[in-house]
Write an enzyme that holds these catalytic residues in place. Structure first.
Site, short mmCIF file in Angstrom:
data_model
loop_
_atom_site.label_atom_id
_atom_site.label_comp_id
_atom_site.label_asym_id
_atom_site.label_seq_id
_atom_site.Cartn_x
_atom_site.Cartn_y
_atom_site.Cartn_z
N LYS A 1 4.34 8.28 9.27
CA LYS A 1 4.11 7.61 10.57
C LYS A 1 5.13 8.02 11.64
O LYS A 1 4.99 9.11 12.19
CB LYS A 1 4.00 6.10 10.33
CG LYS A 1 2.83 5.83 9.35
CD LYS A 1 2.27 4.44 9.30
CE LYS A 1 0.95 4.47 8.54
NZ LYS A 1 0.92 3.78 7.27
N ASP B 1 9.25 2.67 -0.11
CA ASP B 1 8.20 3.27 0.71
C ASP B 1 8.43 2.78 2.14
O ASP B 1 8.01 1.67 2.50
CB ASP B 1 6.82 2.86 0.18
CG ASP B 1 5.70 3.47 1.02
OD1 ASP B 1 6.00 4.05 2.08
OD2 ASP B 1 4.53 3.36 0.60
N TYR C 1 0.86 -1.20 0.00
CA TYR C 1 0.00 0.00 0.00
C TYR C 1 0.89 1.23 0.00
O TYR C 1 1.89 1.28 0.72
CB TYR C 1 -0.89 0.00 1.25
CG TYR C 1 -1.76 1.22 1.40
CD1 TYR C 1 -2.83 1.46 0.55
CD2 TYR C 1 -1.51 2.15 2.42
CE1 TYR C 1 -3.63 2.59 0.70
CE2 TYR C 1 -2.32 3.28 2.58
CZ TYR C 1 -3.38 3.49 1.71
OH TYR C 1 -4.17 4.60 1.88
C1 LIG Z 1 0.31 4.38 5.91
C2 LIG Z 1 1.08 4.17 4.66
C3 LIG Z 1 1.04 5.09 3.60
C4 LIG Z 1 0.12 6.26 3.58
O1 LIG Z 1 0.38 7.16 4.58
P1 LIG Z 1 -0.80 8.18 5.04
O2 LIG Z 1 -0.10 9.05 6.03
O3 LIG Z 1 -1.86 7.33 5.61
O4 LIG Z 1 -1.22 8.90 3.82
C5 LIG Z 1 1.89 4.88 2.54
N1 LIG Z 1 2.72 3.83 2.50
C6 LIG Z 1 2.76 2.92 3.48
C7 LIG Z 1 3.73 1.79 3.39
C8 LIG Z 1 1.92 3.05 4.58
O5 LIG Z 1 1.93 2.12 5.54
#
Ligand SMILES: *Cc1c(COP(=O)(O)O)cnc(C)c1O
Length: 434
Positions: free
Chosen positions: A269, A241, A146
């Site tokens: 995060k 990511d 994601y």
């Molecule tokens: C949570 C997440 C996102 C998106 O971040 P948001 O702050 O919710 O927009 C993107 N990549 C990964 C791997 C994530 O876990």
């Protein structure tokens, strides 16, 4: 035995009049586990309290940001001091440099960094740079990874002979989805095939170096290395990511742990310690393409917000080798405890764990990719989740999410959780006749 939650239930009914589905982010609605979500009143350390006054050991931890637990005193104090100076200026502050410097120092592949408000913004902006510098349109992502909710990532593999993606959400145009190719996590051959077929049109490969969004799925040792080599060979940018893994598994994230250097990195995060922060960064020559030093446009009214910066700085300043050692030991204990509870109760379970993140999958088979993850018995997870909630433990309300530990969790909390898990699994075994 059942914990009562009438106030939460009432609030959820009220919320649905005003907010679509009663929430501001879908997984919060308990859709895949049933029942109505907890409405939260407050949280301290590893404990979260709902509006009915029930307390739970929290393993959601705001989905990852709270590596030091809820409301650490020093952070609260820092935020109170910062807010007195103002909440937003739309002009540069010293705090942005301070956070940026820490990111640079901790993550060596990042020579320059742009601070944004979310992981979603970070990933969509990183891909924009990749398209700009390569002059190519397509990207490869992996099934089960994601990267936020921008259109280009809400795509799944097309069927049969076509390797072009199709939208996973209404509202994503086919034209957009066509530029997203889908690889299989931990399977370099699937990526080689895509590269061969679309050799000169792939701008970037984006990957969670430790997958967290199909539940925790660690990379095979050679997978990331092969991706790196493949990208270099084909002049494709490699985007890590690390919105979850960044600062979560080590100061330098998964790239430090596995010693792989991506071209661009996305963060989120933990970098905001519970306030809205995201970031993307990498080689200076790439990042210098971003406006105003370059032509790739990206902006944000609240980017670099002083409160968010102060939370991020404090959070990163508390990271240490000892902290990761401690978190890793807690994670290992919880994973081992869940495995043995499953064994005792005769329930098929795989626990994938990397440091302070883990997922118990209700399946007998090893989970290495999206296919094996989704082979899990989600009804069993749902029942287990409810059993845990009734016993004062709050795991993520979905089979396909990571459980997060923090430095506020203690060995006692872990032992208590394992004890409750054994009870919940036993109940599940009797109920589902597994
Ligand atoms: C949570 C997440 C996102 C998106 O971040 P948001 O702050 O919710 O927009 C993107 N990549 C990964 C791997 C994530 O876990």
């Amino acid at each position: 035995m059942r914990i009562k939650r009438p106030k939460s239930r009432k609030l959820f009914e009220r919320a649905q009049i005003t907010l679509p589905g009663g929430v501001n982010s879908p997984v919060r609605a308990f859709g895949s586990v049933g029942g109505s979500p907890l409405f939260i009143q407050r949280a301290h350390g590893c404990r979260i309290e709902d509006v009915d006054g029930n307390r739970y050991i929290d393993y959601v931890m705001s989905w990852g940001p709270l590596i030091h637990g809820h409301t650490p005193k020093e952070l609260t104090r820092t935020l109170a001091q910062t807010v007195r100076q103002g909440t937003s200026f739309g002009a540069p502050t010293r705090l942005e440099i301070e956070l940026g410097q820490r990111v640079r120092k901790m993550v060596p592949s990042i020579e320059r960094v742009r601070l944004v408000n979310s992981g979603t913004e970070a990933t969509m902006s990183a891909v924009r740079i990749a398209r700009a510098v390569t002059g190519r349109d397509k990207i490869i992502k992996f099934a089960g990874c994601y990267h936020g909710h921008s259109d280009q990532f809400l795509v799944q593999a097309g069927s049969g002979a076509t390797t072009l993606g199709i939208p996973t959400s209404p509202g994503v145009s086919r034209a957009t989805a066509k530029n997203t190719l889908i690889g299989k996590y931990n399977d370099i051959t699937s990526v080689e095939r895509l590269c061969k077929r679309h050799s000169k049109s792939i701008a970037a490969i984006i990957v969670e170096p430790i997958a967290g969004n199909m539940g925790v799925v660690p990379p095979r040792p050679e997978f990331l290395e092969s991706l790196r080599a493949l990208c270099t060979r084909n002049k494709i940018l490699l985007i890590f990511d690390e919105v979850i893994s960044g600062f979560r598994v080590a100061k330098a994230g998964a790239q430090g742990t596995f010693n792989i250097k991506p071209d661009l990195t996305c963060l989120g995060k933990v970098i905001g310690g519970g306030l809205p922060v995201g970031a993307y960064g990498g080689r200076a020559d790439l990042m210098d393409q971003v406006a105003p030093s370059g032509a790739v446009y990206q902006a944000g009214t609240l980017s670099g917000n002083p409160l968010a910066m102060a939370a991020g700085i404090w959070t990163l300043d508390q990271l240490s080798t000892d902290l990761y050692r401690h978190l890793n030991s807690l994670g290992t204990k919880l994973a081992a405890g869940l495995r043995s509870a499953a064994k005792k109760t005769n329930i098929a379970m795989q626990v994938n764990q990397v440091g302070s993140m883990l997922t118990p999958f209700f399946t007998a088979n090893e989970v290495t990719d999206y296919e094996s993850a989704t082979a899990s018995h989600t009804d069993a997870y749902a029942a287990f989740f409810q059993g845990m909630l009734d016993r004062g433990v709050y795991p993520p309300p979905s089979q396909f999410e990571a459980w997060f530990l923090s430095s506020a969790h203690t060995e006692r909390d872990i032992a208590q959780t394992v004890q409750k898990a054994e009870e919940a699994l036993k109940e599940l075994h009797d109920k589902m006749k597994l």
